[in-house]
Write a protein that holds these residues in place. Structure first.
Motif, PDB file in Angstrom:
ATOM      1  N   UNK A 143      23.237 -16.213  13.236  1.00 45.61           N
ATOM      2  CA  UNK A 143      23.484 -15.857  14.629  1.00 45.61           C
ATOM      3  C   UNK A 143      23.639 -14.355  14.798  1.00 45.61           C
ATOM      4  N   UNK A 144      24.136 -13.725  13.752  1.00 46.26           N
ATOM      5  CA  UNK A 144      24.387 -12.282  13.838  1.00 46.26           C
ATOM      6  C   UNK A 144      23.131 -11.468  13.547  1.00 46.26           C
ATOM      7  N   UNK A 145      22.114 -12.133  13.047  1.00 50.08           N
ATOM      8  CA  UNK A 145      20.902 -11.433  12.623  1.00 50.08           C
ATOM      9  C   UNK A 145      20.213 -10.641  13.732  1.00 50.08           C
ATOM     10  N   UNK A 146      19.952 -11.249  14.903  1.00 45.46           N
ATOM     11  CA  UNK A 146      19.273 -10.454  15.941  1.00 45.46           C
ATOM     12  C   UNK A 146      20.048  -9.197  16.297  1.00 45.46           C
ATOM     13  N   UNK A 147      21.353  -9.313  16.290  1.00 43.24           N
ATOM     14  CA  UNK A 147      22.180  -8.166  16.634  1.00 43.24           C
ATOM     15  C   UNK A 147      22.055  -7.063  15.589  1.00 43.24           C
ATOM     16  N   UNK A 148      21.976  -7.481  14.339  1.00 43.97           N
ATOM     17  CA  UNK A 148      21.858  -6.495  13.261  1.00 43.97           C
ATOM     18  C   UNK A 148      20.504  -5.808  13.310  1.00 43.97           C
ATOM     19  N   UNK A 149      19.474  -6.576  13.622  1.00 47.03           N
ATOM     20  CA  UNK A 149      18.141  -5.984  13.749  1.00 47.03           C
ATOM     21  C   UNK A 149      18.110  -4.996  14.906  1.00 47.03           C
ATOM     22  N   UNK A 150      18.777  -5.387  15.983  1.00 39.88           N
ATOM     23  CA  UNK A 150      18.866  -4.516  17.157  1.00 39.88           C
ATOM     24  C   UNK A 150      19.548  -3.205  16.786  1.00 39.88           C
ATOM     25  N   UNK A 151      20.619  -3.338  16.016  1.00 43.81           N
ATOM     26  CA  UNK A 151      21.371  -2.167  15.578  1.00 43.81           C
ATOM     27  C   UNK A 151      20.506  -1.248  14.725  1.00 43.81           C
ATOM     28  N   UNK A 152      19.727  -1.885  13.849  1.00 43.80           N
ATOM     29  CA  UNK A 152      18.850  -1.108  12.989  1.00 43.80           C
ATOM     30  C   UNK A 152      17.813  -0.339  13.800  1.00 43.80           C
ATOM     31  N   UNK A 153      17.249  -1.033  14.792  1.00 43.13           N
ATOM     32  CA  UNK A 153      16.254  -0.383  15.654  1.00 43.13           C
ATOM     33  C   UNK A 153      16.874   0.788  16.404  1.00 43.13           C
ATOM     34  N   UNK A 154      18.080   0.555  16.933  1.00 38.94           N
ATOM     35  CA  UNK A 154      18.780   1.611  17.666  1.00 38.94           C
ATOM     36  C   UNK A 154      19.007   2.827  16.776  1.00 38.94           C
ATOM     37  N   UNK A 155      19.410   2.565  15.552  1.00 35.73           N
ATOM     38  CA  UNK A 155      19.683   3.642  14.601  1.00 35.73           C
ATOM     39  C   UNK A 155      18.412   4.429  14.309  1.00 35.73           C
ATOM     40  N   UNK A 156      17.327   3.688  14.056  1.00 35.19           N
ATOM     41  CA  UNK A 156      16.049   4.349  13.771  1.00 35.19           C
ATOM     42  C   UNK A 156      15.624   5.227  14.929  1.00 35.19           C
ATOM     43  N   UNK A 157      15.808   4.697  16.124  1.00 38.19           N
ATOM     44  CA  UNK A 157      15.402   5.432  17.317  1.00 38.19           C
ATOM     45  C   UNK A 157      16.248   6.698  17.461  1.00 38.19           C
ATOM     46  N   UNK A 158      17.531   6.527  17.202  1.00 42.68           N
ATOM     47  CA  UNK A 158      18.479   7.638  17.333  1.00 42.68           C
ATOM     48  C   UNK A 158      18.117   8.771  16.394  1.00 42.68           C
ATOM     49  N   UNK A 159      17.812   8.415  15.156  1.00 43.54           N
ATOM     50  CA  UNK A 159      17.553   9.463  14.167  1.00 43.54           C
ATOM     51  C   UNK A 159      16.138  10.009  14.249  1.00 43.54           C
ATOM     52  N   UNK A 160      15.223   9.229  14.815  1.00 45.82           N
ATOM     53  CA  UNK A 160      13.860   9.748  14.940  1.00 45.82           C
ATOM     54  C   UNK A 160      13.801  10.847  16.002  1.00 45.82           C
ATOM     55  N   UNK A 161      14.818  10.916  16.846  1.00 43.46           N
ATOM     56  CA  UNK A 161      14.821  11.923  17.903  1.00 43.46           C
ATOM     57  C   UNK A 161      15.639  13.154  17.541  1.00 43.46           C
ATOM     58  N   UNK A 162      16.181  13.188  16.322  1.00 46.29           N
ATOM     59  CA  UNK A 162      17.034  14.312  15.943  1.00 46.29           C
ATOM     60  C   UNK A 162      16.225  15.601  16.003  1.00 46.29           C
ATOM     61  N   UNK A 163      16.806  16.608  16.594  1.00 43.77           N
ATOM     62  CA  UNK A 163      16.135  17.887  16.665  1.00 43.77           C
ATOM     63  C   UNK A 163      15.298  18.036  17.913  1.00 43.77           C
ATOM     64  N   UNK A 164      14.905  16.907  18.484  1.00 36.69           N
ATOM     65  CA  UNK A 164      14.137  16.980  19.716  1.00 36.69           C
ATOM     66  C   UNK A 164      15.085  17.235  20.869  1.00 36.69           C
ATOM     67  N   UNK A 165      14.639  18.042  21.769  1.00 32.52           N
ATOM     68  CA  UNK A 165      15.493  18.330  22.920  1.00 32.52           C
ATOM     69  C   UNK A 165      15.401  17.173  23.907  1.00 32.52           C
ATOM     70  N   UNK A 166      16.536  16.789  24.425  1.00 29.92           N
ATOM     71  CA  UNK A 166      16.528  15.700  25.393  1.00 29.92           C
ATOM     72  C   UNK A 166      15.789  16.146  26.650  1.00 29.92           C
ATOM     73  N   UNK A 167      14.890  15.314  27.146  1.00 33.84           N
ATOM     74  CA  UNK A 167      14.154  15.707  28.331  1.00 33.84           C
ATOM     75  C   UNK A 167      15.075  15.792  29.555  1.00 33.84           C
ATOM     76  N   UNK A 168      14.723  16.693  30.424  1.00 33.79           N
ATOM     77  CA  UNK A 168      15.610  16.919  31.558  1.00 33.79           C
ATOM     78  C   UNK A 168      14.961  16.578  32.882  1.00 33.79           C
ATOM     79  N   UNK A 169      13.910  15.806  32.803  1.00 38.37           N
ATOM     80  CA  UNK A 169      13.227  15.482  34.044  1.00 38.37           C
ATOM     81  C   UNK A 169      13.952  14.377  34.787  1.00 38.37           C
ATOM     82  N   UNK A 170      13.798  14.388  36.078  1.00 37.01           N
ATOM     83  CA  UNK A 170      14.374  13.348  36.909  1.00 37.01           C
ATOM     84  C   UNK A 170      13.248  12.587  37.577  1.00 37.01           C
TER      85      UNK A 170
END
Lengths: 130, 145
Positions: free
Chosen positions: B14-41
């Motif tokens: 039952x906890x598996x989907x959540x863990x996969x989600x967490x892993x994806x979130x982490x990957x996404x977070x670190x793949x953006x390191x160094x990139x400037x957050x976009x400021x467009x609206x």
């Protein structure tokens, strides 16, 4: 526009919360006229069922619960904003008539009308002829 | 003696989907390191679903009639005006944090969009646009003779 104006501000509160989601500070406009104060808060993702307004003594707390925002069967490819709850606390003065506060939500914008108490409303003072 | 708490709370599966989600979130977070957050609206999130793209944006308090969405080729353009408060004259601002004025933003998608089948919904201040891919643009299977 500057970055802080465009991005949502995350709530950095010291209190622990039950729901394990991020909370954001909704941006608000406050304006007044002679009868009332108006508070307009941007809370995208919130409707009348999920917004919660509490008034305890003189502390007005607005909360909005937002569901996780995931689209079923879809994968997030690119993300510029995060989804989370909203929470912000205001302190009211005694000048507000607590019984007559009106709230409405439309298109993710919360509108609160805080009528001023009778005793503080500006009054014209008639000058008696001497 | 020590029972693993993960098993105690609920089954591991039952906890598996959540863990996969967490892993994806982490990957996404670190793949953006160094990139400037976009400021467009408006800020957008882009999702992928069965080959088509779904764009979501937070646009609180917009009149859907005045929101303009246009697609040409692989460019999606969003423009509109934030609804201003109608003042009768006696009001004064005490605090102003919400954005005012008009905005326009163009996004380039990785494929040509079938403009006929674009669907947009505006609910609770969130805009969601489904952008299906052009048929001619879909990857073709090549048979080996």
């Amino acid at each position: 526009m500057m970055e802080k104006d465009v991005q949502k501000t995350e709530n950095v509160s010291a209190t622990e919360r039950i729901r394990n989601v991020k909370t954001f500070v909704p941006r608000v406009d406050i304006y007044e006229n002679k009868d009332a104060l108006f508070l307009i808060a941007d809370m995208p993702g919130v409707d009348e069922k999920t917004v919660d307004i509490e008034l305890e003594k003189n502390v007005l707390k607005i909360c909005g619960c937002v569901e996780n925002g995931r689209i079923p069967d879809a994968t997030l490819m690119y993300s510029e904003y995060e989804i989370g709850d909203y929470e912000r606390v205001f302190t009211l003065s005694d000048e507000i008539d607590r019984e007559k506060i009106v709230a409405s939500v439309k298109n993710g914008v919360l509108r609160l009308e805080l009528p001023k108490a009778e005793k503080v409303k500006p009054r014209k003072i008639a000058i008696k002829a001497a | 003696m020590f029972s693993p708490s993960l098993w105690r709370i609920r089954r591991f599966s039952d906890a598996m989907p959540e863990m996969l989600q967490l892993q994806r979130e982490m990957n996404r977070l670190f793949s953006n390191v160094g990139q400037k957050a976009p400021q467009d609206y408006p800020a957008v999130n882009i999702w992928e679903k069965n080959g088509s793209a779904v764009v979501t944006a937070e646009l609180p308090g917009i009149d859907p009639e005045k929101l303009d969405i246009s697609v040409s080729g692989d460019i999606l353009t969003l423009s509109g005006t934030a609804q201003s408060i109608n003042f009768t004259g006696s009001e004064t601002y005490l605090r102003q944090e919400r954005g005012i004025g008009s905005f326009k933003r163009s996004l380039q998608l990785p494929f040509s969009v079938n403009a006929q089948e674009v669907e947009a919904r505006y609910e609770r201040g969130i805009l969601m646009i489904a952008l299906p891919r052009m048929k001619e643009d879909l990857p073709k299977k090549i048979k080996i003779k």
